[in-house]
Structures are given as C-alpha cells and as structure tokens.
Design a protein around this motif. Structure first.
Motif, mmCIF file in Angstrom:
data_model
loop_
_atom_site.group_PDB
_atom_site.id
_atom_site.type_symbol
_atom_site.label_atom_id
_atom_site.label_comp_id
_atom_site.label_asym_id
_atom_site.label_seq_id
_atom_site.Cartn_x
_atom_site.Cartn_y
_atom_site.Cartn_z
ATOM 1 N N VAL A 6 21.021 10.033 18.509
ATOM 2 C CA VAL A 6 20.191 10.325 19.675
ATOM 3 C C VAL A 6 18.731 9.955 19.404
ATOM 4 O O VAL A 6 18.211 10.220 18.327
ATOM 5 C CB VAL A 6 20.315 11.814 20.096
ATOM 6 N N THR A 7 18.128 9.281 20.393
ATOM 7 C CA THR A 7 16.700 8.960 20.340
ATOM 8 C C THR A 7 16.083 9.364 21.676
ATOM 9 O O THR A 7 16.781 9.451 22.692
ATOM 10 C CB THR A 7 16.439 7.469 20.068
ATOM 11 N N LEU A 16 13.847 10.250 28.524
ATOM 12 C CA LEU A 16 14.955 9.322 28.362
ATOM 13 C C LEU A 16 15.637 9.644 27.039
ATOM 14 O O LEU A 16 15.012 9.614 25.985
ATOM 15 C CB LEU A 16 14.460 7.877 28.372
ATOM 16 N N ARG A 18 18.736 8.548 24.643
ATOM 17 C CA ARG A 18 19.722 7.488 24.391
ATOM 18 C C ARG A 18 20.689 7.976 23.321
ATOM 19 O O ARG A 18 20.274 8.335 22.213
ATOM 20 C CB ARG A 18 19.026 6.216 23.930
ATOM 21 N N ALA A 20 24.162 7.106 20.983
ATOM 22 C CA ALA A 20 24.843 5.937 20.411
ATOM 23 C C ALA A 20 25.933 6.381 19.454
ATOM 24 O O ALA A 20 25.892 7.486 18.907
ATOM 25 C CB ALA A 20 23.835 5.058 19.679
ATOM 26 N N ILE A 47 20.113 10.365 30.639
ATOM 27 C CA ILE A 47 20.880 10.272 29.398
ATOM 28 C C ILE A 47 21.646 8.959 29.430
ATOM 29 O O ILE A 47 22.534 8.762 30.249
ATOM 30 C CB ILE A 47 21.838 11.471 29.224
ATOM 31 N N ASP A 48 21.259 8.054 28.542
ATOM 32 C CA ASP A 48 21.866 6.717 28.470
ATOM 33 C C ASP A 48 23.033 6.760 27.484
ATOM 34 O O ASP A 48 22.848 6.941 26.290
ATOM 35 C CB ASP A 48 20.816 5.711 28.027
ATOM 36 N N THR A 50 25.318 4.178 27.346
ATOM 37 C CA THR A 50 25.890 2.831 27.298
ATOM 38 C C THR A 50 26.196 2.363 25.873
ATOM 39 O O THR A 50 27.011 1.465 25.699
ATOM 40 C CB THR A 50 24.994 1.808 28.014
ATOM 41 N N ALA A 51 25.554 2.951 24.858
ATOM 42 C CA ALA A 51 25.827 2.559 23.467
ATOM 43 C C ALA A 51 26.797 3.514 22.773
ATOM 44 O O ALA A 51 27.021 3.403 21.570
ATOM 45 C CB ALA A 51 24.519 2.480 22.678
ATOM 46 N N ASP A 104 23.306 1.672 35.623
ATOM 47 C CA ASP A 104 22.236 1.139 34.776
ATOM 48 C C ASP A 104 20.995 2.016 34.874
ATOM 49 O O ASP A 104 20.849 2.824 35.793
ATOM 50 C CB ASP A 104 21.929 -0.318 35.120
ATOM 51 N N LEU A 105 20.109 1.819 33.928
ATOM 52 C CA LEU A 105 18.917 2.646 33.803
ATOM 53 C C LEU A 105 17.989 2.497 35.011
ATOM 54 O O LEU A 105 17.453 3.496 35.509
ATOM 55 C CB LEU A 105 18.185 2.299 32.505
#
Length: 114
Positions: A6-7, A16, A18, A20, A47-48, A50-51, A104-105
């Motif tokens: 997490v970042t 944001l 992210r 992964a 919360i992204d 996608t990775a 998408d973001l």
C-alpha cells in the motif's frame, strides 16, 4: 512493512490509496489499519486496486469494512478496479456494491467531483 502492498498520495482533496500484489489473510488486517490511519480524516478516498494480483475473502472483508467505516464518517469513496483483472472479478463475484467500482482513476475522481 505495508509499503510493499500500500502507498498513499493526494489527488485534489482526496487521499489516493494504491494497493498492489496479493491482498489476503496474511496482510489484510495490517493494510486496513494503515489505510484508515492515513485516510480516515479525508473528505474522499480513492482506492486503486488495478495492481492487485490476488484478492481473497479477507481482502473483500477489508474493503467492505473500510467502505462501512468511511461511509459512517461521511467520506466519499471509490474503488478503481480496471475493466478486467483479479480485483474486479473477485468483487463482482461477491456482489460488491457496483456503485463504488470505477474502471479508471480519472473516471473515479470525476465521479467523486475531485
């Protein structure tokens, strides 16, 4: 130690987040605590996912709890899951709230009016 999964960054007035790699029973509780610590006071959270290469039931429970906590706090939230991929597939199989999912973001940010 969660920085491998997490970042955090800012996007307008939103936090944001992210994610992964694999989000599972081994790391979901720690990730959840870290997200709420960083994003708990933000007016909006993206919360992204996608990775994310793997999302198990503990990851789904984490997202469900985060959505509930953030919603209770009056925080707007969107999950960026792409058009395909493990996170989108898992969340759709679990009948996760479709209104929270974005492909998408840019679309997610626009839907949150950031």
């Amino acid at each position: 130690m969660t920085d491998q999964w997490v970042t955090f960054a800012s996007l307008g007035d939103a936090e944001l987040v992210r994610l992964a790699g694999e989000i599972d029973l081994a790391n979901a509780p720690e990730i959840g605590r870290e997200i709420f610590r960083h994003a708990g006071g933000a007016p909006a959270v993206l919360i992204d996912l996608t990775a994310v290469s793997f999302l198990d039931s503990a990851g789904v429970r984490l997202l469900d709890a985060l959505v509930g906590d953030l919603d209770d706090a009056g925080t707007r939230i969107k999950l960026v899951v792409g058009e395909t991929g493990p996170a989108r597939m898992t969340l759709q199989l679990c009948a996760f709230r479709e209104d929270l999912l974005a492909t998408d973001l840019d679309r997610a940010a626009k839907e949150l009016s950031i």
